[in-house]
Design a protein around this motif. Structure first.
Motif, PDB file in Angstrom:
ATOM      1  N   LYS A 249     -14.622  -1.164  10.064  1.00  0.00           N
ATOM      2  CA  LYS A 249     -14.806  -0.518   8.755  1.00  0.00           C
ATOM      3  C   LYS A 249     -13.456  -0.119   8.157  1.00  0.00           C
ATOM      4  O   LYS A 249     -13.223  -0.274   6.955  1.00  0.00           O
ATOM      5  N   GLN A 250     -12.590   0.404   9.009  1.00  0.00           N
ATOM      6  CA  GLN A 250     -11.268   0.828   8.552  1.00  0.00           C
ATOM      7  C   GLN A 250     -10.487  -0.356   7.988  1.00  0.00           C
ATOM      8  O   GLN A 250      -9.842  -0.247   6.938  1.00  0.00           O
ATOM      9  N   PHE A 251     -10.570  -1.481   8.688  1.00  0.00           N
ATOM     10  CA  PHE A 251      -9.867  -2.670   8.197  1.00  0.00           C
ATOM     11  C   PHE A 251     -10.461  -3.140   6.871  1.00  0.00           C
ATOM     12  O   PHE A 251      -9.716  -3.534   5.965  1.00  0.00           O
ATOM     13  N   LEU A 252     -11.788  -3.117   6.740  1.00  0.00           N
ATOM     14  CA  LEU A 252     -12.420  -3.548   5.490  1.00  0.00           C
ATOM     15  C   LEU A 252     -11.990  -2.660   4.318  1.00  0.00           C
ATOM     16  O   LEU A 252     -11.812  -3.152   3.196  1.00  0.00           O
ATOM     17  N   LYS A 316       1.208  -5.010   7.315  1.00  0.00           N
ATOM     18  CA  LYS A 316       1.913  -3.919   6.626  1.00  0.00           C
ATOM     19  C   LYS A 316       3.218  -4.426   6.004  1.00  0.00           C
ATOM     20  O   LYS A 316       3.592  -4.012   4.897  1.00  0.00           O
ATOM     21  N   LEU A 317       3.902  -5.336   6.697  1.00  0.00           N
ATOM     22  CA  LEU A 317       5.121  -5.922   6.157  1.00  0.00           C
ATOM     23  C   LEU A 317       4.827  -6.710   4.882  1.00  0.00           C
ATOM     24  O   LEU A 317       5.538  -6.577   3.881  1.00  0.00           O
ATOM     25  N   THR A 318       3.776  -7.514   4.912  1.00  0.00           N
ATOM     26  CA  THR A 318       3.439  -8.298   3.711  1.00  0.00           C
ATOM     27  C   THR A 318       3.015  -7.388   2.564  1.00  0.00           C
ATOM     28  O   THR A 318       3.351  -7.640   1.401  1.00  0.00           O
ATOM     29  N   ILE A 319       2.276  -6.321   2.870  1.00  0.00           N
ATOM     30  CA  ILE A 319       1.838  -5.390   1.824  1.00  0.00           C
ATOM     31  C   ILE A 319       3.040  -4.702   1.183  1.00  0.00           C
ATOM     32  O   ILE A 319       3.092  -4.504  -0.036  1.00  0.00           O
ATOM     33  N   ALA A 320       4.029  -4.333   2.000  1.00  0.00           N
ATOM     34  CA  ALA A 320       5.248  -3.713   1.461  1.00  0.00           C
ATOM     35  C   ALA A 320       5.949  -4.664   0.500  1.00  0.00           C
ATOM     36  O   ALA A 320       6.446  -4.250  -0.561  1.00  0.00           O
ATOM     37  N   LEU A 419      -0.096   0.599  -1.795  1.00  0.00           N
ATOM     38  CA  LEU A 419       0.312   1.784  -1.037  1.00  0.00           C
ATOM     39  C   LEU A 419      -0.870   2.358  -0.250  1.00  0.00           C
ATOM     40  O   LEU A 419      -0.738   2.698   0.936  1.00  0.00           O
ATOM     41  N   LEU A 420      -2.024   2.449  -0.907  1.00  0.00           N
ATOM     42  CA  LEU A 420      -3.214   2.988  -0.240  1.00  0.00           C
ATOM     43  C   LEU A 420      -3.642   2.083   0.920  1.00  0.00           C
ATOM     44  O   LEU A 420      -4.013   2.570   1.997  1.00  0.00           O
ATOM     45  N   GLY A 421      -3.597   0.761   0.708  1.00  0.00           N
ATOM     46  CA  GLY A 421      -3.931  -0.168   1.779  1.00  0.00           C
ATOM     47  C   GLY A 421      -2.985  -0.026   2.955  1.00  0.00           C
ATOM     48  O   GLY A 421      -3.397  -0.082   4.129  1.00  0.00           O
ATOM     49  N   TYR A 422      -1.706   0.161   2.663  1.00  0.00           N
ATOM     50  CA  TYR A 422      -0.682   0.350   3.702  1.00  0.00           C
ATOM     51  C   TYR A 422      -0.982   1.615   4.518  1.00  0.00           C
ATOM     52  O   TYR A 422      -0.886   1.618   5.748  1.00  0.00           O
ATOM     53  N   ILE A 423      -1.358   2.689   3.824  1.00  0.00           N
ATOM     54  CA  ILE A 423      -1.640   3.958   4.500  1.00  0.00           C
ATOM     55  C   ILE A 423      -2.837   3.817   5.440  1.00  0.00           C
ATOM     56  O   ILE A 423      -2.804   4.271   6.587  1.00  0.00           O
ATOM     57  N   VAL A 424      -3.904   3.174   4.968  1.00  0.00           N
ATOM     58  CA  VAL A 424      -5.098   2.990   5.807  1.00  0.00           C
ATOM     59  C   VAL A 424      -4.759   2.150   7.039  1.00  0.00           C
ATOM     60  O   VAL A 424      -5.170   2.484   8.165  1.00  0.00           O
ATOM     61  N   LEU A 425      -3.992   1.082   6.849  1.00  0.00           N
ATOM     62  CA  LEU A 425      -3.604   0.242   7.987  1.00  0.00           C
ATOM     63  C   LEU A 425      -2.722   0.991   8.980  1.00  0.00           C
ATOM     64  O   LEU A 425      -2.691   0.654  10.164  1.00  0.00           O
ATOM     65  N   SER A 426      -2.011   1.990   8.503  1.00  0.00           N
ATOM     66  CA  SER A 426      -1.108   2.747   9.374  1.00  0.00           C
ATOM     67  C   SER A 426      -1.859   3.511  10.461  1.00  0.00           C
ATOM     68  O   SER A 426      -1.276   3.906  11.471  1.00  0.00           O
ATOM     69  N   PHE A 427      -3.152   3.724  10.244  1.00  0.00           N
ATOM     70  CA  PHE A 427      -3.960   4.411  11.253  1.00  0.00           C
ATOM     71  C   PHE A 427      -4.536   3.433  12.274  1.00  0.00           C
ATOM     72  O   PHE A 427      -5.220   3.841  13.209  1.00  0.00           O
ATOM     73  N   MET A 428      -4.254   2.137  12.086  1.00  0.00           N
ATOM     74  CA  MET A 428      -4.695   1.121  13.038  1.00  0.00           C
ATOM     75  C   MET A 428      -3.463   0.639  13.795  1.00  0.00           C
ATOM     76  O   MET A 428      -2.573   0.026  13.229  1.00  0.00           O
ATOM     77  N   LYS A 429      -3.405   0.908  15.078  1.00  0.00           N
ATOM     78  CA  LYS A 429      -2.184   0.642  15.828  1.00  0.00           C
ATOM     79  C   LYS A 429      -2.101  -0.779  16.370  1.00  0.00           C
ATOM     80  O   LYS A 429      -1.064  -1.402  16.347  1.00  0.00           O
ATOM     81  N   LYS A 430      -3.212  -1.278  16.889  1.00  0.00           N
ATOM     82  CA  LYS A 430      -3.144  -2.570  17.550  1.00  0.00           C
ATOM     83  C   LYS A 430      -4.491  -3.266  17.464  1.00  0.00           C
ATOM     84  O   LYS A 430      -5.530  -2.617  17.552  1.00  0.00           O
TER      85      LYS A 430
END
Length: 435
Positions: A249-252, A316-320, A419-430
């Motif tokens: 769900k977090q990834f979606l 995250k790199l591509t989103i940046a 930016l929001l997508g990057y933040i959400v992904l930041s809570f997913m480590k691996k």
């Protein structure tokens, strides 16, 4: 039909080849040739057209048609996917949408002027439904034809095939459109219409290789007669299961947020370049070709990077980089004498991360799926998420542009979603496949 084992290079290539077959639609029809042709044949009367008793701008009619097609797919795909998973005949559904899309594109050959506008609009809607509908079933094959450790490379291979095939056909189509005398063509509408014909034949023809090798019923399901009811029940069970999968769900959510930016830029970059920056049509087409060519290398490069640092860090790199693209586009000035070179450069950067973010999103989602036989139903939610992002993103772009009278502000707003997508992904480590 030859039964090939999971992970087989021949099976993987056959799956990826559907990208080669259908990507000509997204480039020639959705992006390059058809929008320009549509504008040219509906530009009389100040660009106002009559359709179903309503008079409206030609660009608005085309936009509404595409939005309608996205809503149809968003509504149908989860239901049909549940039925396909229950009955085990997803390839039949994929074939149906493929033929619906390719035959609809072929029918665009008969769209000549405003008198045949109904053909152009109806074919546009059905072709879009066919394309996006088939993609749902195509994507859902990924966990069934490749092992998790192969997903990044296999997904990238598909996009690389797609970009390569579409560039080759578009390049040929452009020679016919720009130099019709080489082919003895006198009718000015004929080169574009022949291009539509070729796209439909290409799509349908090359898809046969994929259909020949893809398995029909991986889990040997034997449905009973009430397959529609059972299919809907299957959908409900997957939806309940999805609610329990926090990481998925977090990834979606992250996918939805950054897709708003990605898909809106893909669809409206040409309009931004033409209207806001004064880029000529020929330069726009060159930029589109440049993006497609660079995307081939981008998909390959970032699939290798993901193997070293992981999917989430690579995404995250591509989103940046996409965020940088928004700011760079915002700062471009049409009065700059080097604006065409700057626009080409920006197109090159877009190409580098376009293939990367699309292929990685697909493979990342695939890796997050639980052990299941309902891959099509799960991928239908992935598809619906993207379609809703497209509808919302294009609306936001148009709304902000209308109230501020500048598309620059629309581009700037899109950076917020990255930016929001990057933040959400930041809570997913691996990424670890769900067991």
């Amino acid at each position: 039909m030859e039964n090939l084992p999971k992970g087989s290079p021949k099976l993987i290539n056959a799956w990826a080849f559907y990208d080669w077959a259908n990507s000509v639609y997204s480039l020639v029809i959705a992006t390059a040739v058809f929008p320009i042709y549509y504008e040219s044949v509906t530009s009389s009367n100040g660009g106002m057209v009559d359709f179903l008793g309503i008079t409206l701008p030609n660009s608005s009619l085309l936009s509404y048609s595409l939005s309608f097609s996205f809503l149809i797919v968003a509504f149908l795909s989860p239901i049909l996917s549940g039925i396909a998973d229950y009955s085990g005949n997803k390839k039949s559904f994929m074939k149906f949408f493929c033929y619906l899309g390719s035959l609809s594109v072929i029918s665009l050959f008969f769209f000549r002027d405003t008198n045949t506008l109904w053909i152009g609009i109806l074919a546009t809607i059905l072709a879009s439904v066919g394309f996006w509908g088939s993609i749902v079933f195509y994507n859902s094959y990924l966990p069934e034809i490749a092992f998790p450790e192969q997903h990044d490379r296999v997904s990238a291979k598909g996009f690389m095939f797609g970009y390569t095939g579409s560039v080759l056909l578009l390049a040929f189509n452009l020679t016919m459109i720009m130099k019709p005398e080489w082919y003895g063509i006198m009718d000015e509408t004929l080169p574009a219409r022949i291009s539509f014909l070729m796209v439909g034949i290409w799509w349908m023809g090359f898809a046969q290789y994929t259909f020949h090798y893809l398995p029909s019923n991986v889990y040997n399901r034997k449905p009973r007669k009430d397959f529609i009811f059972k299919g809907v029940k299957e959908l409900k069970e997957v939806l309940i299961g999805l609610k329990k999968l926090t990481t998925l769900k977090q990834f979606l959510i992250a996918f939805f947020l950054y897709s708003i930016g990605v898909q809106t830029i893909i669809l409206l970059a040409g309009i931004y370049g033409k209207v806001e920056l004064g880029i000529e049509t020929s330069q726009l087409i060159i930029t589109i070709l440049l993006i497609q060519i660079v995307a081939i290398f981008g998909a390959f490069l970032f699939s290798r990077i993901s193997e070293r640092i992981g999917n989430i860090k690579t995404l995250k790199l591509t989103i940046a980089i996409w965020g940088f693209i928004c700011f760079a586009a915002y700062l471009l000035d049409k009065d700059n004498k080097y604006i065409d070179i700057q626009f080409y450069a920006l197109g090159g950067v877009i190409g580098m991360v376009l293939g990367a973010i699309q292929s990685l999103s697909r493979s990342t989602y695939s890796k997050l799926l639980p052990e299941t036989e309902d891959h099509t139903t799960y991928f239908s939610f992935f598809d619906v998420t993207e379609k809703i992002a497209i509808v919302l993103g294009t609306f936001i772009f148009g709304f902000v542009g209308s109230i501020t009278n500048s598309m620059r502000n629309s581009i700037f707003i899109l950076a917020i979603f990255f930016l929001l997508g990057y933040i959400v992904l930041s809570f997913m480590k691996k990424i670890e496949p769900v067991k």
